[in-house]
Design an enzyme around this catalytic site. Structure first.
Site, PDB file in Angstrom:
ATOM      1  CG  ASN A  13      20.373  31.535  -7.947  1.00  0.00           C
ATOM      2  OD1 ASN A  13      20.874  31.762  -6.850  1.00  0.00           O
ATOM      3  ND2 ASN A  13      21.073  31.013  -8.921  1.00  0.00           N
ATOM      4  CG  ASN A  65      28.059  25.947  -7.638  1.00  0.00           C
ATOM      5  OD1 ASN A  65      27.016  26.602  -7.581  1.00  0.00           O
ATOM      6  ND2 ASN A  65      29.142  26.273  -6.954  1.00  0.00           N
ATOM      7  CB  CYS A  74      23.177  27.881  -2.657  1.00  0.00           C
ATOM      8  SG  CYS A  74      22.208  28.693  -3.953  1.00  0.00           S
ATOM      9  CG  ASN A 171      30.442  32.942  -5.311  1.00  0.00           C
ATOM     10  OD1 ASN A 171      30.149  32.248  -6.266  1.00  0.00           O
ATOM     11  ND2 ASN A 171      30.553  32.459  -4.081  1.00  0.00           N
ATOM     12  CD  GLU A 189      25.634  32.051  -7.992  1.00  0.00           C
ATOM     13  OE1 GLU A 189      25.918  31.034  -7.312  1.00  0.00           O
ATOM     14  OE2 GLU A 189      24.464  32.422  -8.206  1.00  0.00           O
ATOM     15  NE  ARG A 190      32.993  29.224  -4.564  1.00  0.00           N
ATOM     16  CZ  ARG A 190      33.666  28.827  -3.503  1.00  0.00           C
ATOM     17  NH1 ARG A 190      34.989  28.826  -3.520  1.00  0.00           N
ATOM     18  NH2 ARG A 190      33.046  28.430  -2.408  1.00  0.00           N
ATOM     19  CB  CYS A 199      24.202  35.404  -6.001  1.00  0.00           C
ATOM     20  SG  CYS A 199      25.278  34.569  -4.809  1.00  0.00           S
ATOM     21  N   GLY A 200      21.793  34.796  -3.505  1.00  0.00           N
ATOM     22  CA  GLY A 200      21.331  35.189  -2.176  1.00  0.00           C
ATOM     23  C   GLY A 200      22.445  35.583  -1.233  1.00  0.00           C
TER      24      GLY A 200
END
Length: 261
Positions: A13, A65, A74, A171, A189-190, A199-200
Site C-alpha cells: 500500500n 486518497n 488509513c 471499502n 478501496e473507495r 489495506c490496514g
C-alpha cells in the site's frame, strides 16, 4: 512550486508523504493531489499523507486518497507516516499522533515494522450474508471459500456503489479463512476505486469480524495475508467492546524526490 516528497509503502500500500509543518501544502488542490498520485503522469501512489503540527501530540496526519479527496483513517498510511516522522526526528520510537478519527499511539517494533493502536469498536452490523464495521474507515466484509480468482475490482465496485452505501461509499473486503489464526484478504478501496495490495483498516475489520462470529482461535496474533504482505492484528474483547486494538506490519521507505507543480 517545487515539492519535496518521500515515497513509502506498507505491505504494498503506497503513499506520497509531505511535510506540512510550514503549512504550504495546505494550498494544494484536489486536482494536484490526484495528478501526483497518477501512476502514468505523476509520482504514483494509493494516496497522499500530509504531516502537520498539532496540540498535545507529536503530529497530525491528513490522508488523501488517489482521487484527491480527504479521506478517513488509513492504517497502513499511518504506519508509514510514523516511520517517516521517525526518519526526520519528529518523533522517537514511540509516538502519539492525531488522525481524522482521533488520537492514536504507535511504536516502531523494528527498523521496518510499525504497530499502531486503533480506536475502540462497539458495533458490527450484519448486512445480508456479510458484515459492516468501522475501524476508523467504513468496511464491508464478505467471507468466501476462495478469493484467488475473484475479480475484486468488478465485485468490489458493485458493492461500493450500491444503493445501500450511497453517498459515501464503503471499502469492500473479500475474506478467506485458512485456519483459526490466518486469513487471506483482498480489498477494493473507495477513493482509489480499485484493488490495492493491502489495506490496514480492512485487515483489522477482517480480524474482528472473524472473532465476532467465532471463527478464530483467540484474539492474539491474528495473521491477515494481503497481496502485498502479512499484517498482524491483536485486541481485547471486554463487555462487548473491542479495545486495545493493534495493527502491526511492514513499513518501508522507497525513495525521495522533488515534484514540480
Amino acid at each position: 512550486m517545487i515539492l519535496k516528497f518521500d515515497k513509502y509503502q506498507g505491505a504494498g500500500n503506497d503513499f506520497i508523504i509531505l511535510n506540512n509543518f510550514d503549512g504550504l501544502c495546505s494550498k494544494l488542490s484536489e486536482h494536484q493531489f490526484r495528478e501526483m498520485c497518477d501512476r502514468h503522469n505523476g509520482i504514483g501512489a494509493d494516496g497522499i499523507i500530509l504531516l502537520k503540527p498539532a496540540n498535545n501530540v507529536d503530529f497530525e496526519m491528513e490522508y488523501y486518497n488517489s482521487d484527491g479527496k480527504l479521506s478517513s483513517l488509513c492504517g497502513n498510511g499511518a504506519r508509514c507516516a510514523v516511520l517517516y516522522a521517525y526518519k526526520y526526528e519528529i518523533i522517537g520510537e514511540k509516538t502519539k499522533f492525531r488522525a481524522i478519527d482521533g488520537i492514536h499511539e504507535a511504536w516502531l517494533t523494528s527498523s521496518e515494522k510499525v504497530k499502531i493502536q486503533i480506536n475502540e469498536i462497539k458495533k458490527i452490523l450484519k448486512h445480508k450474508e456479510s458484515f459492516v464495521i468501522n475501524t476508523g474507515s467504513p468496511h464491508y466484509v464478505k467471507i468466501m471459500d476462495n478469493i484467488s480468482d475473484l475479480n475484486v475490482k468488478k465485485r468490489g465496485s458493485e458493492i461500493r456503489y450500491s444503493k445501500d452505501f450511497i453517498p459515501e461509499g464503503i471499502n469492500v473486503n473479500f475474506l478467506q479463512k485458512r485456519n483459526d489464526s490466518n486469513f487471506l484478504i483482498r480489498t477494493y478501496e473507495r477513493g482509489v476505486e480499485d484493488e490495492t495490495l493491502a489495506c490496514g483498516t480492512g485487515a483489522v475489520a477482517a480480524a474482528i469480524v472473524m472473532h465476532n462470529i467465532g471463527e478464530t482461535s483467540g484474539n492474539t496474533n491474528l495473521e491477515i495475508d494481503t497481496l502485498g504482505g502479512s499484517l498482524i492484528v491483536n485486541f481485547d474483547f471486554q463487555n462487548s467492546v473491542y479495545k486495545n486494538i493493534f495493527l502491526e506490519g511492514p513499513a518501508r521507505f522507497v525513495f525521495s524526490g522533488t515534484y514540480k507543480l
